[in-house]
Design a protein around this motif. Structure first.
Motif, PDB file in Angstrom:
ATOM      1  N   ALA A 140      -1.214  -1.711   1.423  1.00 19.63           N
ATOM      2  CA  ALA A 140      -2.097  -2.837   1.083  1.00 19.63           C
ATOM      3  C   ALA A 140      -1.457  -4.226   1.224  1.00 19.63           C
ATOM      4  CB  ALA A 140      -2.675  -2.634  -0.315  1.00 19.63           C
ATOM      5  N   ASN A 200      -9.810   3.143   0.758  1.00 17.72           N
ATOM      6  CA  ASN A 200      -8.718   3.052  -0.226  1.00 17.72           C
ATOM      7  C   ASN A 200      -8.359   1.630  -0.684  1.00 17.72           C
ATOM      8  OD1 ASN A 200      -8.087   5.646  -0.918  1.00 17.72           O
ATOM      9  ND2 ASN A 200      -6.452   5.896   0.562  1.00 17.72           N
ATOM     10  N   PRO A 201      -8.011   0.725   0.228  1.00 17.97           N
ATOM     11  CA  PRO A 201      -7.480  -0.552  -0.274  1.00 17.97           C
ATOM     12  C   PRO A 201      -8.552  -1.600  -0.544  1.00 17.97           C
ATOM     13  CG  PRO A 201      -7.201  -0.422   2.098  1.00 17.97           C
ATOM     14  CD  PRO A 201      -7.965   0.804   1.692  1.00 17.97           C
ATOM     15  N   GLN A 202      -9.820  -1.224  -0.530  1.00 19.53           N
ATOM     16  CA  GLN A 202     -10.854  -2.266  -0.493  1.00 19.53           C
ATOM     17  C   GLN A 202     -10.956  -3.109  -1.759  1.00 19.53           C
ATOM     18  OE1 GLN A 202     -14.262  -0.102   1.205  1.00 19.53           O
ATOM     19  NE2 GLN A 202     -13.836  -1.139   3.142  1.00 19.53           N
ATOM     20  N   TYR A 203     -10.697  -2.514  -2.908  1.00 20.25           N
ATOM     21  CA  TYR A 203     -10.730  -3.350  -4.128  1.00 20.25           C
ATOM     22  C   TYR A 203      -9.583  -4.363  -4.111  1.00 20.25           C
ATOM     23  CZ  TYR A 203     -14.474  -0.756  -6.372  1.00 20.25           C
ATOM     24  OH  TYR A 203     -15.695  -0.209  -6.681  1.00 20.25           O
ATOM     25  N   LEU A 204      -8.451  -3.941  -3.584  1.00 19.80           N
ATOM     26  CA  LEU A 204      -7.313  -4.869  -3.501  1.00 19.80           C
ATOM     27  C   LEU A 204      -7.600  -5.970  -2.491  1.00 19.80           C
ATOM     28  CD1 LEU A 204      -4.398  -2.265  -3.614  1.00 19.80           C
ATOM     29  CD2 LEU A 204      -4.939  -3.928  -5.381  1.00 19.80           C
ATOM     30  N   GLU A 252     -10.054  -8.364  -4.082  1.00 22.24           N
ATOM     31  CA  GLU A 252      -9.378  -9.189  -5.088  1.00 22.24           C
ATOM     32  C   GLU A 252      -8.561 -10.303  -4.393  1.00 22.24           C
ATOM     33  OE1 GLU A 252      -7.494  -7.337  -8.950  1.00 22.24           O
ATOM     34  OE2 GLU A 252      -5.933  -7.526  -7.440  1.00 22.24           O
TER      35      GLU A 252
END
Ligand code: SF4
Ligand code: SF4
Lengths: 451, 390
Positions: free
Chosen positions: A364, A396-400, A403
């Motif tokens: 990420a 997988n990394p989409q919330y990061l 943000e």
């Protein structure tokens, strides 16, 4: 009588798709026609998944079926249902990667024909709506999956479904995580080691190919192919970079339909010619001030894999919102995008580098930096995150990511669920409400800035 | 100590693993190194003087974690994300892991982002097990891990220390396997829940302390005359990174069944294979890693020399089991890939099995009970028909 209310229905406007896309269709059709006839010409067919290792096979005069590309093709041509049903009947559950399910379904069907070559021509299969039933069976399997364990297991499932009789080769692609402090994009000791490890495995893979074809490997042919591939990669990147202008002359949706020539179509003068024409069309549009959407008001970034059943639909939908999907992780962070690292006379290292930095294989922090660069370069107003339900690798990394672009660039986001090739996970009302909310946030941000 | 008290002690660690690790850290001043399941050896962290702890799914409802991971992920990864968001891992000195199930990788990125001051390191274990370079690559990975640990503690770890840890861990696996033998042979009645507590506590406790408890426990069990428990003999299969909920295990055994064996990660899978005690310890660990998959094949690996379906059919015979319950964590992709092969193999041999999908949120237990009761009846009927035919 019931009244259907569509509060968020987008106005009917159409995306202004690139004309050169039709050339892409020609390339794709001729490629598949060739694959369907390969066995009759005495050529071996390889099913493979993951990164674009097709040049390795092309140099050995083999034919190749990229599982994801094949599943995407079925979905784009409305032919995925029968293979997905075959997989479901075989107890492969709906939550499994829909690409894999579609491909596994094809293998079950191919098994029913006792693994024989399809017997049909591509055009016959296409015209009779029986593509899935007629996918040419494999003589070998190569797995080269970056990041996603599901990819490797999908190949293993195929290996077992073909009764362990079709030889398989596994390339283990290390994830670019970065334990050491020197870890940067394309650099650091771990990245160097990972590249060397990949090169070792590519060499082993070539030995495997030699064993399977019974012929010495044609390295000169590989150099030639990689020279074309590098050139095509460069032209594509240049064409995409030109889309920085306002209005952007082409969109993410155009770039998704332009992936085949840098993903699985044979490397040769045709793919270079294709991107030359695409680039020329972009330049022409810039000169005329023509945009990918009739009235570009918002510039968006697409994170996530493509929803292949919905390309045209989504392109028009966003055009209806006056929103141009200018760039995306999937299209702009993969597919020979690091063409500069390829030395056509000694291409394995450059190939390995491109495989390692494909759009899912960066952890990420590295991935986010690349996305932020793109958002800045293309002057993006908001980020759409397509959460592919059965592709956790992309989700997988989409919330990061959400943000980071929120905190660091102040960009609003819209997250919604969909899928690569399983339509049932896509809910139009949710897409409408999420995107409208994001556009509203972009507007209020603009108002605040103006005040 | 009575058997009940011993299990209560194990339960304390198994059910409150972070509390127990924190208390150990306070009492002994050792570092605590967390890892994700399922193939990462704790021996090296132990040799570095740390307490290795395999991070567990907990029973708390997912709350803040919802903002960092989609709901269509397995319970284990969702729970890990939720725990890190709640600050539960703040006391860990490092997290080191090596498995690359795609879902756990998603969780790992969130874990690192939420713990900026903690060493969160990934040492990717090759998951393709039958390549000519699998062994060498596994050794390289363990060497990198060793170097990472040395960097953390500021000095080298010598081979003798690793060999001593290997010995201790082997002893632990042997003791746990003794418990399995006692249960399989009917010499002791150990419930599925108790077995889980014994194995799960081993994943989070200091090994020497755990060995001492197990030795006493086995002594007590052997001293107590047991009547062989009655019931339909079931084999439990599946459920990887996360322990099946105790409520599910109890429910199964309350339907007229006894669990006689398993290949659960919180069970036999964890303890199946010992590490060579002599020679180069990194060679030994690499060898262990590959052998383990031949002993109990794992669907998160690809291995042309191992067949999970065939293994399960044999294992059922060995433990004289009459039916198998497959416990599948919802959204667990590795399991979903291999289940169709198992289903086919079991149907072809006419061996009864029941698939139960589990979720982090323990709901609909009553609905499950009806299915298990029906299954137990089916198994009984099939067994008696077989006996009549024999
Ligand atoms: S889940 Fe996504 S990345 Fe993984 S195999 Fe499927 S499509 Fe590929
Ligand atoms: S192996 Fe299954 S249970 Fe473990 S992290 Fe992956 S999906 Fe979750």
């Amino acid at each position: 009588m019931s009244i259907i209310i569509e509060p968020f229905a987008a106005p009917q406007k159409k995306a202004n798709r690139l004309k050169t896309s039709s050339l892409n269709n020609k390339l794709v059709n001729s490629y598949w026609s060739d694959v369907f006839g390969a066995r009759e010409q005495g050529r071996k067919v390889c099913w493979y998944e993951g990164v674009a290792i097709n040049p390795l096979m092309q140099a050995a005069d083999m034919a190749w079926v990229h599982g994801e590309a094949w599943s995407a093709l079925l979905a784009a041509r409305n032919g995925e249902a029968s293979s997905q049903a075959a997989a479901e009947n075989g107890a492969y559950m709906k939550e499994l990667c829909s690409y894999a399910r579609t491909s596994i379904g094809c293998s079950l069907v191919a098994n029913n024909r006792s693994g024989e070559a399809s017997g049909a021509s591509f055009s016959d299969a296409l015209n009779t709506g029986t593509l899935a039933e007629n996918c040419p069976a494999p003589d070998m399997l190569i797995s080269a999956y970056p990041y996603c364990s599901t990819g490797q297991q999908w190949d293993e499932a195929l290996f077992r479904l073909f009764g362990k009789k079709v030889p398989i080769f596994n390339i283990s692609v290390p994830w670019v995580w970065g334990n050491k402090k020197d870890a940067v994009y394309l650099g650091g000791s771990e990245f160097k080691e990972a590249t060397a490890y990949m090169v070792r495995q590519l060499k082993e893979c070539i030995k495997f190919i030699e064993e399977q074809t019974g012929k010495p490997y044609n390295w000169d042919r590989l150099y030639e192919i990689m020279a074309y591939t590098k050139k095509a990669g460069q032209l594509r990147m240049e064409a995409m970079e030109l889309c920085r202008v306002k209005p952007a002359p082409a969109s993410f949706f155009d770039w998704t339909t332009s992936l085949a020539p840098v993903n699985f179509v044979p490397g040769g003068p045709e793919i270079v010619d294709y991107f030359e024409q695409v680039k020329a069309e972009i330049q022409e549009r810039i000169a005329l001030g023509v945009g990918a959407v009739p009235n570009e008001k918002y510039r968006l970034f697409w994170d996530g894999i493509m929803n292949w059943n919905k390309i045209g639909w989504l392109a028009n939908k966003f055009a209806g919102w006056d929103a141009s999907m200018v760039a995306g992780r999937y299209t702009h962070m993969g597919f020979w995008h690091e063409y500069e690292s390829i030395n056509a006379k000694d291409p394995l290292e450059g190939m390995a580098i491109n495989y390692l930095v494909c759009p899912i294989n960066l952890s990420a922090p590295l991935m986010i930096e690349e996305i932020i660069k793109l958002c800045r370069y293309y002057e993006i107003d908001g980020v759409v995150l397509h959460a592919a339900r059965t592709c956790r690798a992309f989700s997988n990394p989409q919330y990061l990511i959400a943000e980071a672009v929120g905190k660091r660039l102040g960009l609003p986001v819209a997250m919604f669920e969909g899928d690569m090739v399983d339509e049932s996970f896509y809910k139009d009302e949710i897409v409408n409400s999420r995107v409208e909310a994001m556009l509203e946030a972009i507007e209020s941000r603009k108002r605040m800035r103006a005040a | 100590m009575s058997i009940e008290t011993l299990f209560a002690t194990l339960e304390q660690a198994a059910e409150k693993p972070l509390e127990s690790a924190r208390a150990w850290k306070q009492a002994h001043g050792t570092r605590v190194v967390g890892s994700f399941p399922m193939h990462f050896p704790g021996e090296l962290a132990h040799a570095a003087g740390a307490l290795p702890v395999i991070l567990q799914e907990n029973h708390d409802p997912i709350t803040v974690g919802h903002g960092m991971i989609y709901p269509f992920y397995c319970g284990y990864t969702r729970s890990v994300v939720d725990q890190v968001c709640k600050g539960d891992y703040d006391f860990l000195d490092a997290i080191m892991f090596g498995d690359h199930c795609v879902q756990v990788l998603g969780a790992a990125d969130v874990v690192r982002a939420k713990l900026p001051g903690t060493r969160v390191h990934f040492y990717q274990l090759i998951s393709s097990m039958s390549d000519p370079w699998s062994l060498g690559r596994a050794r390289e990975t363990f060497l990198n891990l060793k170097e990472g640990l040395e960097e953390m503690i500021g000095h080298t770890i010598d081979d003798e220390a690793i060999r001593a840890s290997i010995k201790l861990f082997n002893r632990n696996r042997q003791l746990l396997r003794e418990l399995y033998d006692l249960r399989r042979s009917g010499a002791a009645h150990i419930s599925a829940k108790q077995m889980q507590l014994a194995v799960k506590s081993s994943m989070v406790m200091d090994k020497a302390a755990h060995n001492a408890l197990l030795e006493t426990l086995i002594g007590e069990i052997e001293a107590r005359a047991a009547t062989a428990p009655a019931g339909v003999r079931l084999y439990l299969s599946g459920h990887f990174c996360q322990a099946p909920k105790v409520g599910v295990l109890d429910m199964i055994e309350s339907c007229g069944a006894i669990v006689v064996d398993d290949d659960l990660y919180h069970g036999q899978r964890f303890i199946s294979t010992d590490v060579e005690e002599a020679g180069d310890p990194l060679d030994a660990l690499a060898g262990w890693y590959l052998q383990r998959n031949l002993k109990v094949p794992c669907p998160t690996r690809v291995d042309q020399n191992a067949d999970w379906d065939g293994y399960l059919l044999d294992a059922m015979k060995r433990s004289n089991a009459q039916g198998m319950v497959v416990l599948m964590a919802k959204f667990c992709e590795p399991h979903m890939y291999y289940y169709p092969l198992i289903k086919k193999a079991f149907e072809q041999r006419n061996v009864p099995h029941l698939l139960i999908e589990t979720e982090h949120e323990l709901t609909a237990l009553e609905g499950l009970r009806t299915r298990v009761e029906t299954f137990v009846e089916v198994v009984k009927r099939r067994s008696s028909t077989r006996r009549a035919a024999a």
